[in-house]
Design an enzyme around this catalytic site. Structure first.
Site, PDB file in Angstrom:
ATOM      1  N   SER A 188     -49.575 -13.025  30.677  1.00 45.37           N
ATOM      2  CA  SER A 188     -48.864 -12.505  31.188  1.00 45.37           C
ATOM      3  C   SER A 188     -50.602 -11.746  32.629  1.00 45.37           C
ATOM      4  O   SER A 188     -51.724 -12.079  31.982  1.00 45.37           O
ATOM      5  CB  SER A 188     -48.385 -11.297  30.896  1.00 45.37           C
ATOM      6  OG  SER A 188     -48.240  -9.613  31.712  1.00 45.37           O
ATOM      7  N   THR A 216     -36.207 -12.729  33.552  1.00 41.32           N
ATOM      8  CA  THR A 216     -35.731 -12.257  32.692  1.00 41.32           C
ATOM      9  C   THR A 216     -35.237 -10.946  32.620  1.00 41.32           C
ATOM     10  O   THR A 216     -35.457 -10.001  32.997  1.00 41.32           O
ATOM     11  CB  THR A 216     -36.907 -12.499  31.675  1.00 41.32           C
ATOM     12  OG1 THR A 216     -37.726 -11.921  31.315  1.00 41.32           O
ATOM     13  CG2 THR A 216     -37.777 -14.585  32.472  1.00 41.32           C
ATOM     14  N   LYS A 230     -51.790  -8.125  25.402  1.00 43.62           N
ATOM     15  CA  LYS A 230     -51.737  -9.438  25.652  1.00 43.62           C
ATOM     16  C   LYS A 230     -53.356 -10.145  26.370  1.00 43.62           C
ATOM     17  O   LYS A 230     -53.516 -10.305  26.171  1.00 43.62           O
ATOM     18  CB  LYS A 230     -50.813  -9.964  27.432  1.00 43.62           C
ATOM     19  CG  LYS A 230     -49.716  -9.239  27.076  1.00 43.62           C
ATOM     20  CD  LYS A 230     -49.135 -11.076  26.882  1.00 43.62           C
ATOM     21  CE  LYS A 230     -47.696 -10.880  26.819  1.00 43.62           C
ATOM     22  NZ  LYS A 230     -47.080 -12.192  26.153  1.00 43.62           N
ATOM     23  N   TYR A 232     -48.672  -3.164  25.108  1.00 45.96           N
ATOM     24  CA  TYR A 232     -47.938  -4.273  26.146  1.00 45.96           C
ATOM     25  C   TYR A 232     -49.615  -5.222  26.038  1.00 45.96           C
ATOM     26  O   TYR A 232     -50.042  -6.300  26.634  1.00 45.96           O
ATOM     27  CB  TYR A 232     -46.712  -4.408  26.841  1.00 45.96           C
ATOM     28  CG  TYR A 232     -46.678  -5.884  27.836  1.00 45.96           C
ATOM     29  CD1 TYR A 232     -46.568  -6.989  26.996  1.00 45.96           C
ATOM     30  CD2 TYR A 232     -47.049  -6.564  29.265  1.00 45.96           C
ATOM     31  CE1 TYR A 232     -44.933  -8.283  27.476  1.00 45.96           C
ATOM     32  CE2 TYR A 232     -46.819  -7.180  29.735  1.00 45.96           C
ATOM     33  CZ  TYR A 232     -46.540  -8.238  28.770  1.00 45.96           C
ATOM     34  OH  TYR A 232     -45.576  -9.781  29.250  1.00 45.96           O
ATOM     35  N   SER A 235     -33.850 -17.455  24.794  1.00 50.17           N
ATOM     36  CA  SER A 235     -34.083 -16.278  25.567  1.00 50.17           C
ATOM     37  C   SER A 235     -34.747 -16.750  26.978  1.00 50.17           C
ATOM     38  O   SER A 235     -36.127 -16.607  26.757  1.00 50.17           O
ATOM     39  CB  SER A 235     -33.277 -14.927  26.423  1.00 50.17           C
ATOM     40  OG  SER A 235     -35.064 -13.943  25.981  1.00 50.17           O
TER      41      SER A 235
HETATM   42  N1  LIG Z   1     -40.363 -11.758  31.996  1.00 48.31           N
HETATM   43  C1  LIG Z   1     -41.773 -11.597  32.569  1.00 48.31           C
HETATM   44  O1  LIG Z   1     -41.694 -11.009  33.756  1.00 48.31           O
HETATM   45  C2  LIG Z   1     -43.070 -11.507  31.604  1.00 48.31           C
HETATM   46  C3  LIG Z   1     -44.315 -11.516  32.569  1.00 48.31           C
HETATM   47  C4  LIG Z   1     -45.379 -11.871  31.968  1.00 48.31           C
HETATM   48  C5  LIG Z   1     -45.077 -12.363  30.873  1.00 48.31           C
HETATM   49  N2  LIG Z   1     -43.947 -12.506  29.852  1.00 48.31           N
HETATM   50  C6  LIG Z   1     -44.074 -13.266  28.489  1.00 48.31           C
HETATM   51  O2  LIG Z   1     -43.226 -14.198  29.062  1.00 48.31           O
HETATM   52  C7  LIG Z   1     -43.042 -14.352  27.460  1.00 48.31           C
HETATM   53  C8  LIG Z   1     -40.783 -14.740  27.327  1.00 48.31           C
HETATM   54  O3  LIG Z   1     -40.900 -13.822  27.909  1.00 48.31           O
HETATM   55  P1  LIG Z   1     -39.399 -13.345  28.486  1.00 48.31           P
HETATM   56  O4  LIG Z   1     -39.954 -13.009  29.510  1.00 48.31           O
HETATM   57  O5  LIG Z   1     -38.673 -14.679  28.291  1.00 48.31           O
HETATM   58  O6  LIG Z   1     -38.619 -12.258  28.068  1.00 48.31           O
HETATM   59  P2  LIG Z   1     -37.216 -12.582  26.843  1.00 48.31           P
HETATM   60  O7  LIG Z   1     -35.882 -13.579  27.650  1.00 48.31           O
HETATM   61  O8  LIG Z   1     -36.763 -10.933  26.660  1.00 48.31           O
HETATM   62  O9  LIG Z   1     -37.861 -13.028  26.249  1.00 48.31           O
HETATM   63  C9  LIG Z   1     -38.017 -13.158  24.438  1.00 48.31           C
HETATM   64  C10 LIG Z   1     -37.956 -13.827  24.069  1.00 48.31           C
HETATM   65  O10 LIG Z   1     -39.236 -13.121  22.734  1.00 48.31           O
HETATM   66  C11 LIG Z   1     -37.876 -13.543  21.370  1.00 48.31           C
HETATM   67  N3  LIG Z   1     -38.471 -12.330  20.065  1.00 48.31           N
HETATM   68  C12 LIG Z   1     -39.003 -11.115  20.604  1.00 48.31           C
HETATM   69  N4  LIG Z   1     -39.752 -10.600  19.496  1.00 48.31           N
HETATM   70  C13 LIG Z   1     -38.786 -11.681  18.903  1.00 48.31           C
HETATM   71  C14 LIG Z   1     -39.990 -11.639  17.684  1.00 48.31           C
HETATM   72  N5  LIG Z   1     -40.129 -11.091  16.483  1.00 48.31           N
HETATM   73  N6  LIG Z   1     -39.836 -12.868  16.923  1.00 48.31           N
HETATM   74  C15 LIG Z   1     -39.490 -13.710  17.015  1.00 48.31           C
HETATM   75  N7  LIG Z   1     -39.144 -14.560  18.843  1.00 48.31           N
HETATM   76  C16 LIG Z   1     -38.860 -12.854  19.188  1.00 48.31           C
HETATM   77  C17 LIG Z   1     -36.816 -13.274  22.163  1.00 48.31           C
HETATM   78  O11 LIG Z   1     -35.236 -13.570  20.727  1.00 48.31           O
HETATM   79  P3  LIG Z   1     -35.144 -13.332  20.155  1.00 48.31           P
HETATM   80  O12 LIG Z   1     -34.614 -11.736  20.197  1.00 48.31           O
HETATM   81  O13 LIG Z   1     -34.219 -13.878  19.529  1.00 48.31           O
HETATM   82  O14 LIG Z   1     -35.606 -13.152  18.629  1.00 48.31           O
HETATM   83  C18 LIG Z   1     -36.781 -14.266  23.093  1.00 48.31           C
HETATM   84  O15 LIG Z   1     -36.537 -15.430  22.990  1.00 48.31           O
HETATM   85  C19 LIG Z   1     -43.300 -12.661  26.612  1.00 48.31           C
HETATM   86  O16 LIG Z   1     -44.739 -13.334  25.098  1.00 48.31           O
HETATM   87  C20 LIG Z   1     -43.564 -12.538  27.588  1.00 48.31           C
HETATM   88  O17 LIG Z   1     -43.881 -10.904  27.368  1.00 48.31           O
HETATM   89  C21 LIG Z   1     -42.887 -12.513  30.935  1.00 48.31           C
END
Ligand SMILES: NC(=O)c1ccc[n+]([C@@H]2O[C@H](COP(=O)([O-])OP(=O)(O)OC[C@H]3O[C@@H](n4cnc5c(N)ncnc54)[C@H](OP(=O)(O)O)[C@@H]3O)[C@@H](O)[C@H]2O)c1
Length: 265
Positions: free
Chosen positions: A140, A188, A157, A153, A15
């Site tokens: 992040s 997301t 990070k 968190y 996702s």
């Molecule tokens: N969205 C933002 O605003 C934002 C900002 C800064 C940084 N980030 C970083 O970007 C990255 C992606 O986040 P996102 O925003 O795309 O959120 P997301 O849509 O919730 O995606 C998170 C992903 O991590 C996987 N995941 C979670 N727990 C896991 C585990 N134990 N083992 C393997 N996979 C796991 C989930 O897959 P499953 O549930 O299928 O395992 C999913 O594919 C993260 O590291 C997040 O901290 C996001």
């Protein structure tokens, strides 16, 4: 950089940013390995990418540290080598430190830090043997400064950024690159699965998350940073200002971060 036929392993591909990256790399004709815990969602992504690219599903759970050595061996065996690995697996947090159980800190560190660390440590000897490798860590803005409701968190990070920045400084392998990505808010569902103080899911879309940068724009900017072999890229809007305030006018950063963090839930 031409990504055609490059082998790209995306962990956290089911996702959000990871899925966006899978689509962006597929459009560039890269060969993909997609990982997360959720096989059904990975299968549906694989079907969407069919015809564009080679794509193999490799289930992986970042909290199952003992199994990760085998996951890495399987990943290496799929195409015989890996050009780029992207750590996009992550879990968020929505709770004040005072309300957060220690077990929640463990969980955040396992998924966001120890999992990517273990995978990278297991990959490094392969990168040495094959003579090249590129690791991309989706950190992040929370890896650059504190923010309310995210103590664990933010800690995870900061640890992630510290480890990967050190790899960049050591740089003991030729043709080895690390790109650290520091996104601000991206649109997301990260806040949906974010952990609350007792470890249950927050289950809500934040205002901030809803108004975040679109995933496809974020993915395009990450691909550009990878192709330019950038060491660090910030993908953010006004959060960038907060980062500079912290350096230049700390008192304003404390006031605004507190207000934004507590209002934007
Ligand atoms: N969205 C933002 O605003 C934002 C900002 C800064 C940084 N980030 C970083 O970007 C990255 C992606 O986040 P996102 O925003 O795309 O959120 P997301 O849509 O919730 O995606 C998170 C992903 O991590 C996987 N995941 C979670 N727990 C896991 C585990 N134990 N083992 C393997 N996979 C796991 C989930 O897959 P499953 O549930 O299928 O395992 C999913 O594919 C993260 O590291 C997040 O901290 C996001």
């Amino acid at each position: 950089m031409n990504f055609e036929h490059k082998v790209v392993w995306i962990i956290g591909a089911s996702s959000g940013i990871g899925a966006g990256l899978a689509k962006a790399f597929a459009a560039k004709k890269a060969r993909l390995i997609i990982s997360s815990r959720d096989n059904a969602t990975l299968r549906s992504l694989e079907q969407q990418l069919a015809g564009h690219t080679g794509c193999t599903i490799l289930p992986a759970n970042m909290t199952d540290r003992l199994a990760l050595v085998h996951v890495v061996e399987r990943a290496m065996g799929i195409y015989g080598h890996i050009d780029i690995v992207i750590h996009s697996a992550g879990v968020g947090q929505r709770s004040l430190a005072i309300d957060t159980e220690l077990s929640v800190y463990n969980q955040l560190m396992e998924v966001n830090f120890f999992g990517p660390l273990a995978v990278t440590q297991y990959l490094l000897p392969h990168f040495r043997k094959q003579g090249h490798g590129h690791v991309v860590a989706i950190s992040s803005m929370s890896g650059l400064m504190g923010f309310p409701m995210r103590s664990g968190y933010v800690a995870s990070k900061h640890a992630l950024k510290g480890y990967f920045e050190t790899l960049q400084v050591e740089h003991t392998l030729d043709n080895f690159y690390v790109t650290i990505v520091s996104p601000g808010r991206i649109k997301t569902a990260l806040s949906m699965s974010a952990l609350t103080g007792d470890g249950t899911s927050y289950d809500k879309m934040d205002k901030g998350q809803l108004n975040g940068i679109p995933v496809d724009e974020c993915a395009d900017r990450i691909l550009k940073a990878i192709s330019q072999k950038k060491k660090h890229v910030i993908i953010a809007r006004s959060e960038r200002l907060l980062y500079w305030l912290r350096i230049l006018i700390p008192a304003a950063y404390y006031r605004i971060a507190r207000k934004r963090g507590l209002d934007n839930q």
